[in-house]
Design an enzyme around this catalytic site. Sequence first.
Site, mmCIF file in Angstrom:
data_model
loop_
_atom_site.group_PDB
_atom_site.id
_atom_site.type_symbol
_atom_site.label_atom_id
_atom_site.label_comp_id
_atom_site.label_asym_id
_atom_site.label_seq_id
_atom_site.Cartn_x
_atom_site.Cartn_y
_atom_site.Cartn_z
ATOM 1 N N THR A 50 45.732 47.098 63.594
ATOM 2 C CA THR A 50 46.928 46.241 63.551
ATOM 3 C C THR A 50 47.495 46.097 62.147
ATOM 4 O O THR A 50 46.744 46.126 61.162
ATOM 5 C CB THR A 50 46.574 44.840 64.088
ATOM 6 O OG1 THR A 50 47.711 43.987 63.895
ATOM 7 C CG2 THR A 50 45.400 44.221 63.352
ATOM 8 N N TYR B 282 42.215 37.479 63.701
ATOM 9 C CA TYR B 282 42.456 38.686 64.512
ATOM 10 C C TYR B 282 42.543 39.910 63.605
ATOM 11 O O TYR B 282 41.848 40.917 63.816
ATOM 12 C CB TYR B 282 43.745 38.512 65.333
ATOM 13 C CG TYR B 282 44.255 39.822 65.893
ATOM 14 C CD1 TYR B 282 43.496 40.561 66.784
ATOM 15 C CD2 TYR B 282 45.503 40.325 65.493
ATOM 16 C CE1 TYR B 282 43.956 41.770 67.277
ATOM 17 C CE2 TYR B 282 45.969 41.531 65.985
ATOM 18 C CZ TYR B 282 45.193 42.255 66.863
ATOM 19 O OH TYR B 282 45.639 43.456 67.341
#
Length: 332
Positions: free
Chosen positions: A122, A146
């Site tokens: 990501t 995350y």
Amino acid sequence: MPTAGPRYLVTGGAGYVGSHTVLALREAGADVTVVDNLSTGHRAALPPDVPLVVADVEDTATLSQLVADGGFSAILHFAALSLVGESMRQPTHYLRRNLLATLALIDVAIAAGIRKFVLSSTANIFSGESSALIEEYAPVDPGSPYGESKAMAERALHWADRIHGLRSACLRYFNAAGADPAGRIGEDHRPETHLIPAAIDAVLGRRPPLCLFGTDYPTSDGTCIRDYVHVSDIARAHLAALDLLDHRSVALNIGTGRGASVREVLAAIGEVAGHTVPVIEAARRPGDPASLVADGRRLVQLTGWTPSHSQLTSVIETAFAWRKANPHGYPG
Ligand code: UDP
């Protein structure tokens, strides 16, 4: 029906990016098996003849048994907790689940002699504090637990290559958006927290006005800037990355080099819908960086990949068409 092509194990293949990648792999002639616990994925997002094993990635016994025949040439690992905002409320849960799942899968791959691994990584591994385009070797400084969990997974794969020769492609997604241009599958999160589908539901009157999180960012119009990449373009990038793994491990940013602000996205949705998106301006959402736009040139240079559906209008039109045609998302 099994094909004569390469055989891939896809975790999280019933999810949003995973299911679009399963379609792309199948269209390229691959034989795909999906592992998904269906906590956020949907059986209906998969072609009916794709085998689905309903299991957690951390269920090493089931996964080891699945790959024991030695026929898989790569694992594509999509299964993960993936919400920035939620990770700011449950940091250890995100760190633990995402890292342990990846470590378990690395062990399974090594034990079965699988030599290639593709990780859904990501842009959130980068801080997003600067408005500069983000290239692959920008400092890793995750914006949330995350992002941190994915940065840790990338490091685990680095060592799996150095020590065991497991080649990996860490693909940093910027903002996956849109739906299959043929309308077969789309985006269905419950609850939906992503900007484009949430704003489409708001403009269709299916939910209350959209909360616009933060209007005081240091950007041109005060709202966050993101690089929205069509999910089918992201899916094709996985095929390109698999080819690279014949030679080396890579970490690649998948992006267009063009950012759009939240207000620009809302205006574009309003145009496609023919109505203004109803909006309530709200405070910033914790964990959201101001700007995340990829310098995607390395992927283009190494593989020849180019985004073909990632103009903002195509992204929104395909997302809009799917949500309009599927008002309740996938069945079940
Ligand atoms: N956003 C918003 N309202 C929403 C959902 C998202 O203003 O209901 C903003 C969010 O703050 C971010 C951008 O839209 O700046 C993209 O958020 P999304 O959750 O779609 O993706 P993320 O960038 O978190 O992966």
